[in-house]
Design an enzyme around this catalytic site. Structure first.
Site, PDB file in Angstrom:
ATOM      1  N   ALA A  87      30.603  43.904  47.447  1.00 16.87           N
ATOM      2  CA  ALA A  87      30.751  43.189  48.723  1.00 16.87           C
ATOM      3  C   ALA A  87      29.850  41.972  48.789  1.00 16.87           C
ATOM      4  CB  ALA A  87      30.438  44.136  49.886  1.00 16.87           C
ATOM      5  N   THR A 132      26.538  37.211  39.413  1.00 16.84           N
ATOM      6  CA  THR A 132      27.240  36.042  38.899  1.00 16.84           C
ATOM      7  C   THR A 132      26.360  35.238  37.948  1.00 16.84           C
ATOM      8  OG1 THR A 132      28.072  33.879  39.610  1.00 16.84           O
ATOM      9  CG2 THR A 132      26.497  34.901  41.060  1.00 16.84           C
ATOM     10  N   ASP A 133      27.019  34.466  37.080  1.00 16.18           N
ATOM     11  CA  ASP A 133      26.247  33.578  36.198  1.00 16.18           C
ATOM     12  C   ASP A 133      25.672  32.391  36.977  1.00 16.18           C
ATOM     13  OD1 ASP A 133      28.627  32.210  36.676  1.00 16.18           O
ATOM     14  OD2 ASP A 133      29.104  31.856  34.567  1.00 16.18           O
ATOM     15  N   GLU A 134      26.149  32.182  38.210  1.00 17.52           N
ATOM     16  CA  GLU A 134      25.679  31.014  38.975  1.00 17.52           C
ATOM     17  C   GLU A 134      24.197  31.090  39.310  1.00 17.52           C
ATOM     18  OE1 GLU A 134      28.116  29.376  42.005  1.00 17.52           O
ATOM     19  OE2 GLU A 134      29.959  29.814  40.918  1.00 17.52           O
ATOM     20  N   TYR A 157      25.304  29.991  48.084  1.00 13.78           N
ATOM     21  CA  TYR A 157      25.905  31.216  47.525  1.00 13.78           C
ATOM     22  C   TYR A 157      25.078  31.735  46.355  1.00 13.78           C
ATOM     23  CZ  TYR A 157      28.833  33.929  44.325  1.00 13.78           C
ATOM     24  OH  TYR A 157      29.287  34.891  43.449  1.00 13.78           O
ATOM     25  N   LYS A 161      22.899  35.251  45.978  1.00 11.76           N
ATOM     26  CA  LYS A 161      23.133  36.253  44.932  1.00 11.76           C
ATOM     27  C   LYS A 161      21.854  36.454  44.110  1.00 11.76           C
ATOM     28  CE  LYS A 161      26.502  38.118  43.997  1.00 11.76           C
ATOM     29  NZ  LYS A 161      27.115  39.377  44.507  1.00 11.76           N
ATOM     30  N   LYS A 196      40.188  29.899  45.748  1.00  8.56           N
ATOM     31  CA  LYS A 196      39.522  29.676  44.471  1.00  8.56           C
ATOM     32  C   LYS A 196      40.422  28.811  43.603  1.00  8.56           C
ATOM     33  CE  LYS A 196      36.015  32.407  45.558  1.00  8.56           C
ATOM     34  NZ  LYS A 196      36.321  33.680  46.107  1.00  8.56           N
TER      35      LYS A 196
END
Ligand code: NAD
Ligand code: DAU
Length: 350
Positions: A87, A132-134, A157, A161, A196
């Site tokens: 989530a 995430t890789d971000e 974002y 994360k 997206k």
């Protein structure tokens, strides 16, 4: 191993694919309790048929992970012994315009889940956190993100994360909670919400609408077909070393502009636009995303060498399957685009 698995955000894109994978195709034998707030990105239709196909093995509750009491009730009622936490608010563009909900859900919501899990520590076998890789920021022309790459998030974002990753890791170090974390690259495939890039381009290209490419279109993403993400998560949950993080990637680096042209060409094979123009003519360069990361590329060597995972789907086959899925599911698309799925949620869940 896991009898009562709590999946958060299971009505979203990856969560729904994961639940389908666990029940349809994996060796998981327990039951899934899916909690989801059903935001604009949560659609119970993504799991249609699951309740009837797996009686007693799939349960759903509309719950906001920011509501700690409701989360605690779920842990008690279903004797939760494991968590797979999807989530989140997930769209970078939305985080730029309205970061508030990203801070609430991604940071405070994750904190709540960890706190409730900590209160049930005796029973908890694993808390797996999907990330995430971000969180690693942006690469130049060379190099890859590894598990040791320093965190350097650039969007609200990615920062939210990153904060949640740190909290999960800290609960292992401080309280010895059995956790694993996975940092994955860009996913694509069935049930992805059409904000997206890939589904947006596919749906616009179907209809002959402009294809908005940000900046110069040379930003690079490393694409992974969603079912490959699901197999990686399940492998990490079963065999990953507790306390560790694993990178997941597709070895599919592509510049955005090349990807959009590829989608256009595949759709043109079927049928060109009505005036026989190629769809590439729909490409429109638009103002860049603020703070737009230039390149992501994942080194998933740790996952490959320690657990034996590699992606199965090539980009060529994955993108063709994805386009076909959107072609075959026009009813789903219509209900998502018209907002009808939201009216259905209101009617059934208030
Ligand atoms: P999504 O936006 O499609 O789905 C998110 C789900 O979370 C929705 O069902 C939504 O209703 C639910 N949700 C949101 N806020 C909630 C709250 N407060 N309480 C309970 N449920 C809530 O996202 P996705 O693309 O499926 O991503 C799932 C996870 O994977 C996220 O954690 C994301 O950061 C991560 N991730 C995504 C990608 C990607 O390419 N999509 C890649 C790597 C990691
Ligand atoms: O890398 C993993 C991340 O991938 C996940 O953590 C995020 O949840 C997920 O949304 C995704 O983030 P991106 O920002 O990379 O994905 P998005 O589909 O929004 O954009 C992909 C690339 O395409 C990016 O370089 C921006 C560009 N883009 C996007 C849209 C929506 C465009 O050029 N035009 C568009 O209209």
């Amino acid at each position: 191993m896991f009898e009562n698995l709590l999946v958060t955000g299971g009505c979203g894109f990856i969560g729904a694919n994961f639940i389908r994978y666990l029940l349809d195709d994996s060796d998981f034998s327990g039951r899934i309790i899916n909690i989801d707030k059903l935001t604009y990105a949560g659609n119970p239709e993504n799991l249609s048929g699951i309740e009837t196909n797996y009686p007693g093995r799939y349960l759903f509750a509309k719950i906001d992970i920011c509501n700690k009491d409701e989360v605690a009730n779920i842990f008690e009622k279903y004797q939760i012994d494991s968590v797979c936490h999807f989530a989140a608010e997930s769209h970078v563009d939305r985080s730029i315009v309205r970061p508030d909900t990203f801070i609430q859900t991604n940071i405070v919501g994750t904190f709540n889940l960890l706190e409730v899990a900590r209160n049930h520590m005796d029973n908890i076998r694993l808390f797996h956190h999907i990330s995430t890789d971000e969180v690693f920021g942006s690469l130049g022309k060379e190099g890859y993100f590894t598990e040791d790459t320093p965190y350097n998030p650039n969007s609200p974002y990615a920062s939210s994360k990153a904060a949640s990753d740190h909290l999960v890791r800290a609960y292992h170090k401080t309280y010895d909670m059995p956790i694993t974390i996975s940092n994955c690259s860009n996913n694509y495939g069935p049930y992805q919400f059409p904000e997206k890039m890939i589904p947006l381009m596919i749906l616009n290209a179907f209809e002959g609408k402009p294809l908005p490419v940000y900046g110069d279109g040379l930003n690079v993403r490393d694409w992974l077909y969603v079912s490959d993400h699901c197999t990686a998560i399940w492998m990490i949950m079963k065999k990953g070393v507790r306390g560790e993080t694993y990178n997941i990637g597709g070895s599919n680096e592509l510049e955005n502009i090349k990807l959009v042209k590829m989608i256009c060409d595949i759709l043109d094979e079927h049928k060109r636009l009505s005036d026989n123009h190629p769809r590439k003519e729909l490409i429109t360069f638009v103002t860049d995303r603020p703070g737009h990361d230039r390149r992501y590329a994942i080194d998933f060597g740790k996952l490959k060498s320690t657990l034996g995972w590699s992606p199965e789907e090539s980009f060529e086959s994955g993108i063709r399957k994805t386009i076909q899925w959107y072609r075959d599911n026009s009813d789903w698309i219509d209900r998502v685009k018209s907002g009808e799925y939201q009216s259905w949620i209101k009617e059934h869940y208030g």
